[in-house]
Design a protein around this motif. Structure first.
Motif, PDB file in Angstrom:
ATOM      1  N   UNK A  75     -52.549  24.003 -11.641  1.00 42.97           N
ATOM      2  CA  UNK A  75     -52.132  25.499 -11.272  1.00 42.97           C
ATOM      3  C   UNK A  75     -53.477  26.156 -11.469  1.00 42.97           C
ATOM      4  N   UNK A  76     -53.451  27.693 -11.578  1.00 45.14           N
ATOM      5  CA  UNK A  76     -54.688  28.117 -11.970  1.00 45.14           C
ATOM      6  C   UNK A  76     -55.159  28.000 -13.123  1.00 45.14           C
ATOM      7  N   UNK A  77     -56.325  27.819 -13.530  1.00 41.68           N
ATOM      8  CA  UNK A  77     -57.090  27.601 -14.653  1.00 41.68           C
ATOM      9  C   UNK A  77     -58.288  28.634 -14.851  1.00 41.68           C
ATOM     10  N   UNK A  78     -58.753  28.839 -16.230  1.00 40.96           N
ATOM     11  CA  UNK A  78     -59.836  29.494 -16.509  1.00 40.96           C
ATOM     12  C   UNK A  78     -60.675  28.418 -17.260  1.00 40.96           C
ATOM     13  N   UNK A  79     -61.901  28.528 -17.006  1.00 41.27           N
ATOM     14  CA  UNK A  79     -62.803  27.712 -17.519  1.00 41.27           C
ATOM     15  C   UNK A  79     -63.993  28.273 -18.067  1.00 41.27           C
ATOM     16  N   UNK A  80     -64.362  27.830 -19.598  1.00 40.71           N
ATOM     17  CA  UNK A  80     -65.643  28.523 -19.848  1.00 40.71           C
ATOM     18  C   UNK A  80     -66.665  27.255 -19.934  1.00 40.71           C
ATOM     19  N   UNK A  81     -67.685  27.339 -19.229  1.00 44.00           N
ATOM     20  CA  UNK A  81     -68.635  26.017 -19.288  1.00 44.00           C
ATOM     21  C   UNK A  81     -70.047  26.378 -19.946  1.00 44.00           C
ATOM     22  N   UNK A  82     -70.423  25.576 -20.566  1.00 43.65           N
ATOM     23  CA  UNK A  82     -71.824  25.756 -21.276  1.00 43.65           C
ATOM     24  C   UNK A  82     -72.644  24.686 -21.134  1.00 43.65           C
ATOM     25  N   UNK A  83     -73.899  24.833 -21.107  1.00 40.73           N
ATOM     26  CA  UNK A  83     -74.802  23.832 -21.021  1.00 40.73           C
ATOM     27  C   UNK A  83     -76.018  23.982 -22.239  1.00 40.73           C
ATOM     28  N   UNK A  84     -76.552  23.047 -22.744  1.00 41.75           N
ATOM     29  CA  UNK A  84     -77.462  23.042 -23.817  1.00 41.75           C
ATOM     30  C   UNK A  84     -78.460  21.916 -23.568  1.00 41.75           C
ATOM     31  N   UNK A  85     -79.807  22.465 -23.294  1.00 43.35           N
ATOM     32  CA  UNK A  85     -80.870  21.584 -22.966  1.00 43.35           C
ATOM     33  C   UNK A  85     -81.882  21.694 -23.959  1.00 43.35           C
ATOM     34  N   UNK A  86     -82.864  20.586 -23.914  1.00 39.12           N
ATOM     35  CA  UNK A  86     -83.946  20.577 -24.866  1.00 39.12           C
ATOM     36  C   UNK A  86     -84.726  19.365 -24.760  1.00 39.12           C
ATOM     37  N   UNK A  87     -85.877  19.325 -25.341  1.00 41.76           N
ATOM     38  CA  UNK A  87     -86.814  18.242 -25.361  1.00 41.76           C
ATOM     39  C   UNK A  87     -86.843  17.733 -26.931  1.00 41.76           C
ATOM     40  N   UNK A  88     -87.202  16.344 -26.843  1.00 40.15           N
ATOM     41  CA  UNK A  88     -87.412  15.839 -28.212  1.00 40.15           C
ATOM     42  C   UNK A  88     -88.922  15.425 -28.113  1.00 40.15           C
ATOM     43  N   UNK A  89     -89.571  15.671 -27.152  1.00 42.26           N
ATOM     44  CA  UNK A  89     -91.269  15.606 -27.203  1.00 42.26           C
ATOM     45  C   UNK A  89     -91.982  16.575 -26.175  1.00 42.26           C
ATOM     46  N   UNK A  90     -93.140  16.588 -26.464  1.00 43.08           N
ATOM     47  CA  UNK A  90     -93.731  17.661 -25.636  1.00 43.08           C
ATOM     48  C   UNK A  90     -94.778  16.875 -24.514  1.00 43.08           C
ATOM     49  N   UNK A  91     -94.493  15.635 -24.532  1.00 38.70           N
ATOM     50  CA  UNK A  91     -95.197  14.915 -23.539  1.00 38.70           C
ATOM     51  C   UNK A  91     -94.753  15.174 -22.244  1.00 38.70           C
ATOM     52  N   UNK A  92     -95.801  15.179 -21.068  1.00 38.29           N
ATOM     53  CA  UNK A  92     -95.324  15.542 -19.785  1.00 38.29           C
ATOM     54  C   UNK A  92     -94.232  14.824 -19.236  1.00 38.29           C
ATOM     55  N   UNK A  93     -94.203  13.598 -19.603  1.00 45.83           N
ATOM     56  CA  UNK A  93     -93.149  12.529 -19.046  1.00 45.83           C
ATOM     57  C   UNK A  93     -91.940  12.702 -19.773  1.00 45.83           C
ATOM     58  N   UNK A  94     -91.720  13.477 -20.747  1.00 45.04           N
ATOM     59  CA  UNK A  94     -90.511  13.316 -21.578  1.00 45.04           C
ATOM     60  C   UNK A  94     -89.216  13.720 -20.780  1.00 45.04           C
ATOM     61  N   UNK A  95     -88.115  13.158 -20.785  1.00 47.23           N
ATOM     62  CA  UNK A  95     -86.924  13.564 -20.300  1.00 47.23           C
ATOM     63  C   UNK A  95     -86.220  14.478 -21.001  1.00 47.23           C
TER      64      UNK A  95
END
Length: 240
Positions: A75-95
Motif C-alpha cells: 500500500x502507501x509507504x513512507x521511507x527514510x533512507x540514508x547513506x554513509x560513505x567513507x574511505x579507509x585509505x587516502x590512496x588514489x585507487x582506494x575503493x
C-alpha cells in the motif's frame, strides 16, 4: 505503478551515491552527476563544478532523504533512507566503502529495516559484504499452486530476520575469493483470518455410492415365557 516506484527509487539512490561519491583530485575529476545535468539544463549551457573535497581517510559523508511510494503488497509507504560513505585509505585507487540503510512503515503496518554495507579495507585487500534485514510483515497469501482465485487470499503475519555476511580477499587484480554465511529465520507466523476448512467428502462404498452412517442401535430386549405364559405379567389396563 511498482515499476515507476522502482525507477524513482533507483534515481534517488543514484543521486545519493553520486552526491557522496568518490572525491578525486579536482584536476583529475571529469565525472558528471545528476546535479551537473540539472545545472546545465537550468542555465541553458554546460557548467562544471569543481570538486574541492579532499579524499581523507575516515571522513564520513552522510546523506538522508525521505521517500513516499506505493505498491500492491505494502500500500502507501513512507521511507527514510540514508547513506554513509567513507574511505579507509587516502590512496588514489582506494575503493569507497558505503553503508545504505532505510526504515519503511507501510499502510498495512509493515516494518522493513534493511542494512546493506560494502566495506573495503586498506589497499582494497579485503571486501566485507553485508546484507541484514528485519521485517515485520503482515501480508496476504493465496496458498500453493497456480489455480488459486483472488477471493481465496487471507492475511498472515510473521517476523523475518536475514543475516547474510561475506568476506572476500584479493587474489589478483580484480579477482576476489572468500567465504560467506547466510542466515534466514522466520518466527511468530500466524494466520490472521484463515478461510474455513473445507467440508469432508462423503464416504464411498465399494460400489462407489455414498454410504449412510448406520443408525444408533437400541439396546436389546427380551421376555421370558413358560408354556406361552409370560413370567413377567403385563400391567393391567383399564378400558377408557
Amino acid at each position: 505503478m511498482r515499476l515507476i516506484y522502482k525507477i524513482f527509487l533507483s534515481l534517488i539512490l543514484s543521486f545519493l551515491l553520486t552526491a557522496t561519491g568518490r572525491a578525486q583530485d579536482s584536476l583529475k575529476n571529469n565525472q558528471i552527476d545528476l546535479v551537473d545535468v540539472g545545472r546545465s539544463w537550468l542555465k541553458g549551457h554546460r557548467t562544471k563544478r569543481i570538486d574541492t573535497v579532499a579524499q581523507k581517510e575516515g571522513k564520513l559523508h552522510i546523506s538522508a532523504l525521505p521517500i513516499a511510494g506505493y505498491t500492491l503488497q505494502t500500500g502507501f509507504a513512507g521511507v527514510l533512507s540514508s547513506n554513509f560513505a567513507f574511505y579507509t585509505s587516502e590512496h588514489s585507487q582506494a575503493n569507497m566503502s558505503s553503508v545504505l540503510t532505510s526504515i519503511t512503515y507501510s499502510q498495512y503496518e509493515q516494518i522493513i529495516l534493511p542494512v546493506q554495507a560494502d566495506i573495503w579495507t586498506r589497499g582494497n585487500k579485503y571486501n566485507i559484504v553485508t546484507d541484514w534485514r528485519f521485517l515485520k510483515y503482515p501480508s496476504q497469501t493465496y496458498g500453493l499452486g497456480g489455480n488459486t482465485s483472488v477471493d481465496s487470499g487471507y492475511n498472515i503475519n510473521y517476523g523475518y530476520l536475514r543475516l547474510h555476511q561475506a568476506i572476500l580477499r584479493s587474489v589478483t587484480r580484480d579477482l576476489y575469493l572468500g567465504l560467506g554465511y547466510d542466515f534466514d529465520y522466520f518466527w511468530n507466523i500466524k494466520e490472521v483470518d484463515p478461510p474455513p476448512a473445507p467440508a469432508r467428502p462423503p464416504i464411498l462404498s465399494a460400489t462407489g455410492l455414498p454410504t449412510r452412517r448406520p443408525p444408533q442401535a437400541s439396546p436389546p430386549t427380551c421376555s421370558l415365557t413358560a408354556a406361552g405364559i409370560p413370567l413377567i405379567p403385563k400391567k393391567a389396563t383399564t378400558p377408557a
